[in-house]
Design a protein around this motif. Structure first.
Motif, PDB file in Angstrom:
ATOM      1  N   ASN A 169      -7.188 -51.823 -24.959  1.00 22.96           N
ATOM      2  CA  ASN A 169      -6.580 -52.186 -26.152  1.00 22.96           C
ATOM      3  C   ASN A 169      -5.275 -51.562 -26.597  1.00 22.96           C
ATOM      4  N   GLU A 170      -4.962 -50.540 -25.871  1.00 23.44           N
ATOM      5  CA  GLU A 170      -3.804 -49.740 -26.254  1.00 23.44           C
ATOM      6  C   GLU A 170      -2.339 -50.634 -25.579  1.00 23.44           C
ATOM      7  N   THR A 171      -1.881 -51.256 -26.536  1.00 23.46           N
ATOM      8  CA  THR A 171      -0.786 -52.313 -26.106  1.00 23.46           C
ATOM      9  C   THR A 171       0.531 -51.230 -25.435  1.00 23.46           C
ATOM     10  N   ASP A 172       0.503 -50.185 -25.910  1.00 22.22           N
ATOM     11  CA  ASP A 172       1.643 -49.364 -25.404  1.00 22.22           C
ATOM     12  C   ASP A 172       1.322 -48.973 -23.763  1.00 22.22           C
ATOM     13  N   ILE A 174      -0.544 -50.844 -21.813  1.00 26.51           N
ATOM     14  CA  ILE A 174      -0.268 -52.082 -21.088  1.00 26.51           C
ATOM     15  C   ILE A 174       1.331 -52.435 -20.877  1.00 26.51           C
ATOM     16  N   ARG A 175       1.929 -52.324 -22.040  1.00 23.43           N
ATOM     17  CA  ARG A 175       3.452 -52.565 -21.987  1.00 23.43           C
ATOM     18  C   ARG A 175       4.184 -51.739 -20.797  1.00 23.43           C
ATOM     19  N   ASP A 208      -3.878 -59.737 -21.781  1.00 22.61           N
ATOM     20  CA  ASP A 208      -2.601 -59.077 -22.095  1.00 22.61           C
ATOM     21  C   ASP A 208      -1.438 -59.790 -21.660  1.00 22.61           C
ATOM     22  N   ILE A 211       2.007 -59.807 -23.909  1.00 24.93           N
ATOM     23  CA  ILE A 211       2.818 -58.690 -23.556  1.00 24.93           C
ATOM     24  C   ILE A 211       3.720 -58.839 -22.292  1.00 24.93           C
TER      25      ILE A 211
END
Ligand SMILES: *Cc1c(COP(=O)(O)O)cnc(C)c1O
Length: 230
Positions: A169-172, A174-175, A208, A211
């Motif tokens: 869930n950590e979008t950082d 994934i990005r 995701d 993103i």
């Protein structure tokens, strides 16, 4: 929930992400990832407008798509799962594109079997960008060597890069994973400057894809958001 309704909702979210990122919807292709999904549902997705499908296993894909592709001539099928060497021969006959090219021995094996095709087999190099995932070339040096090898095979046509972000869930995180793929593409394009070899950036899944759109993806691999039932 009908597949068509799922696709309609997916479309809305894709459009919103495009608006946010200042991108054109028309520049992005949705691939329906149909592993474990029965043919009836794949038909529904086709009827709702999807033309690109992804499967992760050669045998399962052959069982479903040998028939399907005969009657749906404009559909395209990509392999997105890890490929064993002894399945390369069958894979070459079935898939329009192998996205999960992740080791050199596979390049040679695919090239060997592709000589019987009328046109070169499309392939993408898979780059490892997430901690938890295992597949893909590990760093830019081996990726550059792999690219050089693919480009020397006249039976193979390099069309882009693929990655899987970590499942989190950590979008950082994934990005950062997607940015690594974009960075890798820049390096590869510098070394091997042909736009068409790097045209495709396959990144983004059900959890995701927004993103991925923001980071430049043009091929989304969507399974559960299309085919889930609830
Ligand atoms: C299963 C799979 C997908 C689709 O995953 P969802 O989360 O269901 O959208 C995408 N890419 C690869 C490589 C997969 O194995």
């Amino acid at each position: 929930m009908l597949v068509a309704d799922n696709i309609a909702r997916l479309e809305e979210r894709i459009q919103k992400a495009c608006d946010r990122a200042g991108r054109k919807r028309g520049d992005i292709v949705i691939m329906g990832v149909s592993k474990f999904i029965p043919l009836e549902k794949i038909e529904e997705a086709y009827d709702a407008g999807l033309r690109c499908f992804g499967e992760s296993r050669v045998k399962e894909a052959a069982d479903k798509f040998n028939v399907f592709l005969e009657s749906h001539k404009d559909a395209r099928l990509h392999l997105i799962g890890s490929l064993q060497r002894n399945k390369a021969k069958n894979a070459v006959l079935l898939f329009d594109c192998v996205q999960s090219l992740d080791r050199d021995e596979l390049i040679l094996e695919l090239s060997k079997h592709s000589c019987k095709l009328l046109e070169p087999l499309e392939v993408m190099l898979e780059f490892h960008t997430g901690e938890e995932t295992k597949s893909g070339y590990e760093n830019i040096d081996v990726l550059l060597k792999a690219a050089e090898m693919v480009l020397s095979c006249e039976n193979l046509k390099l069309v882009g890069l693929m990655t899987m972000a970590p499942f989190t869930n950590e979008t950082d995180l994934i990005r950062s994973s997607f940015r690594q793929l974009v960075k890798a593409r820049k390096e590869l394009e510098k070394r091997f400057p042909s736009k068409e070899n790097w045209a495709c950036l396959s990144m983004g899944m059900s959890n995701d894809f927004e993103i991925a759109i923001e980071e430049g993806s043009n091929l989304l691999r969507i399974g559960s958001a299309i085919f889930k039932d609830e």
